[in-house]
Scaffold this motif. Structure first.
Motif, PDB file in Angstrom:
ATOM      1  N   GLY A 195      45.631  48.249  43.216  1.00 32.43           N
ATOM      2  CA  GLY A 195      46.315  47.622  42.096  1.00 32.43           C
ATOM      3  C   GLY A 195      47.819  47.748  42.195  1.00 32.43           C
ATOM      4  O   GLY A 195      48.562  46.802  41.879  1.00 32.43           O
ATOM      5  N   ALA A 196      48.298  48.916  42.660  1.00 35.46           N
ATOM      6  CA  ALA A 196      49.741  49.137  42.773  1.00 35.46           C
ATOM      7  C   ALA A 196      50.366  48.204  43.809  1.00 35.46           C
ATOM      8  O   ALA A 196      51.469  47.690  43.613  1.00 35.46           O
ATOM      9  N   MET A 197      49.663  47.980  44.919  1.00 30.83           N
ATOM     10  CA  MET A 197      50.199  47.096  45.954  1.00 30.83           C
ATOM     11  C   MET A 197      50.329  45.663  45.447  1.00 30.83           C
ATOM     12  O   MET A 197      51.375  45.017  45.625  1.00 30.83           O
ATOM     13  N   LEU A 198      49.279  45.158  44.817  1.00 33.46           N
ATOM     14  CA  LEU A 198      49.316  43.778  44.326  1.00 33.46           C
ATOM     15  C   LEU A 198      50.380  43.591  43.247  1.00 33.46           C
ATOM     16  O   LEU A 198      51.114  42.595  43.237  1.00 33.46           O
ATOM     17  N   GLU A 199      50.484  44.567  42.351  1.00 36.35           N
ATOM     18  CA  GLU A 199      51.501  44.490  41.300  1.00 36.35           C
ATOM     19  C   GLU A 199      52.900  44.580  41.885  1.00 36.35           C
ATOM     20  O   GLU A 199      53.819  43.869  41.456  1.00 36.35           O
ATOM     21  N   ASN A 200      53.064  45.450  42.883  1.00 37.80           N
ATOM     22  CA  ASN A 200      54.359  45.618  43.535  1.00 37.80           C
ATOM     23  C   ASN A 200      54.811  44.324  44.209  1.00 37.80           C
ATOM     24  O   ASN A 200      55.977  43.922  44.105  1.00 37.80           O
ATOM     25  N   LEU A 201      53.893  43.646  44.877  1.00 40.06           N
ATOM     26  CA  LEU A 201      54.236  42.383  45.532  1.00 40.06           C
ATOM     27  C   LEU A 201      54.623  41.323  44.504  1.00 40.06           C
ATOM     28  O   LEU A 201      55.625  40.618  44.670  1.00 40.06           O
ATOM     29  N   GLU A 202      53.831  41.206  43.455  1.00 38.43           N
ATOM     30  CA  GLU A 202      54.101  40.194  42.431  1.00 38.43           C
ATOM     31  C   GLU A 202      55.438  40.430  41.746  1.00 38.43           C
ATOM     32  O   GLU A 202      56.213  39.493  41.520  1.00 38.43           O
ATOM     33  N   ASN A 203      55.740  41.709  41.432  1.00 41.82           N
ATOM     34  CA  ASN A 203      56.989  42.032  40.732  1.00 41.82           C
ATOM     35  C   ASN A 203      58.219  41.794  41.594  1.00 41.82           C
ATOM     36  O   ASN A 203      59.327  41.670  41.066  1.00 41.82           O
ATOM     37  N   ASN A 204      58.031  41.764  42.917  1.00 43.86           N
ATOM     38  CA  ASN A 204      59.177  41.607  43.810  1.00 43.86           C
ATOM     39  C   ASN A 204      59.140  40.284  44.579  1.00 43.86           C
ATOM     40  O   ASN A 204      59.793  40.145  45.616  1.00 43.86           O
ATOM     41  N   ASN A 205      58.350  39.323  44.039  1.00 44.54           N
ATOM     42  CA  ASN A 205      58.327  37.955  44.568  1.00 44.54           C
ATOM     43  C   ASN A 205      57.838  37.864  46.011  1.00 44.54           C
ATOM     44  O   ASN A 205      58.310  37.038  46.804  1.00 44.54           O
ATOM     45  N   TYR A 206      56.876  38.733  46.352  1.00 44.90           N
ATOM     46  CA  TYR A 206      56.174  38.600  47.624  1.00 44.90           C
ATOM     47  C   TYR A 206      54.831  37.932  47.350  1.00 44.90           C
ATOM     48  O   TYR A 206      54.259  38.073  46.266  1.00 44.90           O
ATOM     49  N   GLU A 207      54.299  37.253  48.335  1.00 40.86           N
ATOM     50  CA  GLU A 207      52.946  36.732  48.251  1.00 40.86           C
ATOM     51  C   GLU A 207      52.069  37.519  49.216  1.00 40.86           C
ATOM     52  O   GLU A 207      52.483  37.834  50.339  1.00 40.86           O
ATOM     53  N   GLY A 208      50.862  37.848  48.767  1.00 44.96           N
ATOM     54  CA  GLY A 208      49.987  38.638  49.618  1.00 44.96           C
ATOM     55  C   GLY A 208      48.546  38.573  49.160  1.00 44.96           C
ATOM     56  O   GLY A 208      48.259  38.193  48.020  1.00 44.96           O
ATOM     57  N   ASP A 209      47.651  38.964  50.054  1.00 49.82           N
ATOM     58  CA  ASP A 209      46.219  38.948  49.763  1.00 49.82           C
ATOM     59  C   ASP A 209      45.575  40.195  50.379  1.00 49.82           C
ATOM     60  O   ASP A 209      46.014  40.678  51.436  1.00 49.82           O
ATOM     61  N   VAL A 210      44.521  40.663  49.727  1.00 53.00           N
ATOM     62  CA  VAL A 210      43.691  41.708  50.328  1.00 53.00           C
ATOM     63  C   VAL A 210      42.759  41.013  51.307  1.00 53.00           C
ATOM     64  O   VAL A 210      41.890  40.229  50.910  1.00 53.00           O
ATOM     65  N   ILE A 211      42.958  41.274  52.598  1.00 50.36           N
ATOM     66  CA  ILE A 211      42.145  40.594  53.613  1.00 50.36           C
ATOM     67  C   ILE A 211      41.140  41.536  54.263  1.00 50.36           C
ATOM     68  O   ILE A 211      40.289  41.092  55.044  1.00 50.36           O
ATOM     69  N   TYR A 212      41.260  42.850  53.960  1.00 46.74           N
ATOM     70  CA  TYR A 212      40.352  43.827  54.578  1.00 46.74           C
ATOM     71  C   TYR A 212      40.144  44.959  53.591  1.00 46.74           C
ATOM     72  O   TYR A 212      41.102  45.537  53.089  1.00 46.74           O
ATOM     73  N   THR A 213      38.880  45.253  53.301  1.00 49.57           N
ATOM     74  CA  THR A 213      38.543  46.335  52.370  1.00 49.57           C
ATOM     75  C   THR A 213      37.760  47.403  53.112  1.00 49.57           C
ATOM     76  O   THR A 213      36.795  47.088  53.835  1.00 49.57           O
ATOM     77  N   ALA A 214      38.175  48.654  52.951  1.00 49.69           N
ATOM     78  CA  ALA A 214      37.491  49.794  53.577  1.00 49.69           C
ATOM     79  C   ALA A 214      37.238  50.854  52.517  1.00 49.69           C
ATOM     80  O   ALA A 214      38.029  51.011  51.588  1.00 49.69           O
ATOM     81  N   SER A 215      36.155  51.587  52.671  1.00 49.22           N
ATOM     82  CA  SER A 215      35.772  52.575  51.664  1.00 49.22           C
ATOM     83  C   SER A 215      36.220  53.992  51.999  1.00 49.22           C
ATOM     84  O   SER A 215      35.939  54.922  51.257  1.00 49.22           O
ATOM     85  N   SER A 216      36.917  54.162  53.126  1.00 49.21           N
ATOM     86  CA  SER A 216      37.353  55.503  53.525  1.00 49.21           C
ATOM     87  C   SER A 216      38.761  55.445  54.102  1.00 49.21           C
ATOM     88  O   SER A 216      39.234  54.374  54.526  1.00 49.21           O
TER      89      SER A 216
END
Length: 285
Positions: A195-216
């Motif tokens: 959540g912090a990464m996505l919010e950080n990108l949005e607040n600073n006018n970056y575009e980004g996507d979660v393309i890889y999810t890992a559980s560890s």
């Protein structure tokens, strides 16, 4: 020779670790005026100033730094003595929760440190999960003790609190710019870092996507090493071969805490939680 009550030392250590009186009072279960009085009594007993406030920021003095080192040792020895000498029932398993990244990086070190008299070998069960899941398990009485991370209002029943710096990490070959979408490697939905990464990108006018999810942590590290994307990690759990993405906007720190479960009771559990917190704060980075 003057004696310094341990409750004054514990209040001082908690104020420093919690970065202020508000969170310290919550962790100690006291009002802010009561915590302030304890710090004032400690300073009067030592005849020196330990904390100063400059431009609204709490600053620890040189005398305070010296006091902090001794206070940590004294409290650790004090708690260890109680753990060894206070009678308690044996045979009961303690369920202890860890965030997945800290579990991957630190275990079993901190738990082995508990076996010096705090907990009999084999008398604890470790559960790993996202912090949100650990806090829910604490509230439901499914865990006795947990290390959990938080960015918002702090949960109840904190034994100790401290700040964990968080940073963007990338492979050495990765270059990030606003002209291109930022590929993100993240833990599953519900993770604070995600959540912090996505919010950080949005607040600073970056575009980004979660393309890889890992559980560890191992899975996240492997994906970042392979240059699949960038991620966020606690500074002290970041492997040395990954680089801090200095070109990215700074991520907010998180508050780490050791918490007691809603149904946990007894001096033994509280003492073990305090010992675990001390071990985690001092564990080598």
């Amino acid at each position: 020779m003057r004696d310094i009550p341990t409750d004054l030392l514990r209040a001082f250590v908690t104020v420093v670790d919690a970065d202020g009186f508000t969170r310290a009072s919550e962790a100690l279960g006291l009002t802010q005026p009561a915590v302030s009085l304890q710090i004032r009594r400690l300073q009067e007993a030592l005849g020196t100033t330990l904390l100063e406030r400059k431009k609204g920021t709490l600053i620890i003095t040189e005398s305070g730094k010296t006091c902090l080192r001794y206070a940590r040792r004294i409290l650790a020895d004090h708690d260890k003595m109680l753990q060894r000498l206070t009678p308690h029932r044996s045979g009961g398993r303690l369920r202890i929760g860890f965030p997945s990244d800290f579990a991957d990086y630190y275990l079993p070190g901190p738990l082995l440190a508990l076996e010096d008299g705090s907990v009999e070998a084999g008398h604890f069960e470790v559960v790993t999960d996202l912090s949100i899941g650990l806090l829910r398990a604490l509230r439901d009485g499914q865990l006795d003790i947990a290390l959990a991370l938080s960015t918002g209002p702090l949960p109840d029943h904190a034994v100790a609190l401290w700040t964990e710096p968080v940073m963007w990490v990338r492979a050495p070959t990765r270059h990030i710019s606003k002209e291109h979408r930022v590929p993100i490697v993240a833990y599953p939905e519900g993770c604070l870092y995600r959540g912090a990464m996505l919010e950080n990108l949005e607040n600073n006018n970056y575009e980004g996507d979660v393309i890889y999810t890992a559980s560890s942590l191992a899975g996240v590290v492997a994906a970042v090493r392979a240059d699949i994307g960038v991620s966020a990690m606690a500074r002290r759990t970041t492997p040395p071969d990954l680089q801090e993405a200095m070109e990215m906007p700074q991520l907010p720190n998180v508050t780490a805490g050791v918490y007691l479960g809603a149904r946990s009771n007894g001096r033994r559990t509280s003492q073990i939680a305090a010992r675990l917190a001390e071990t985690l704060r001092l564990f080598p980075i």
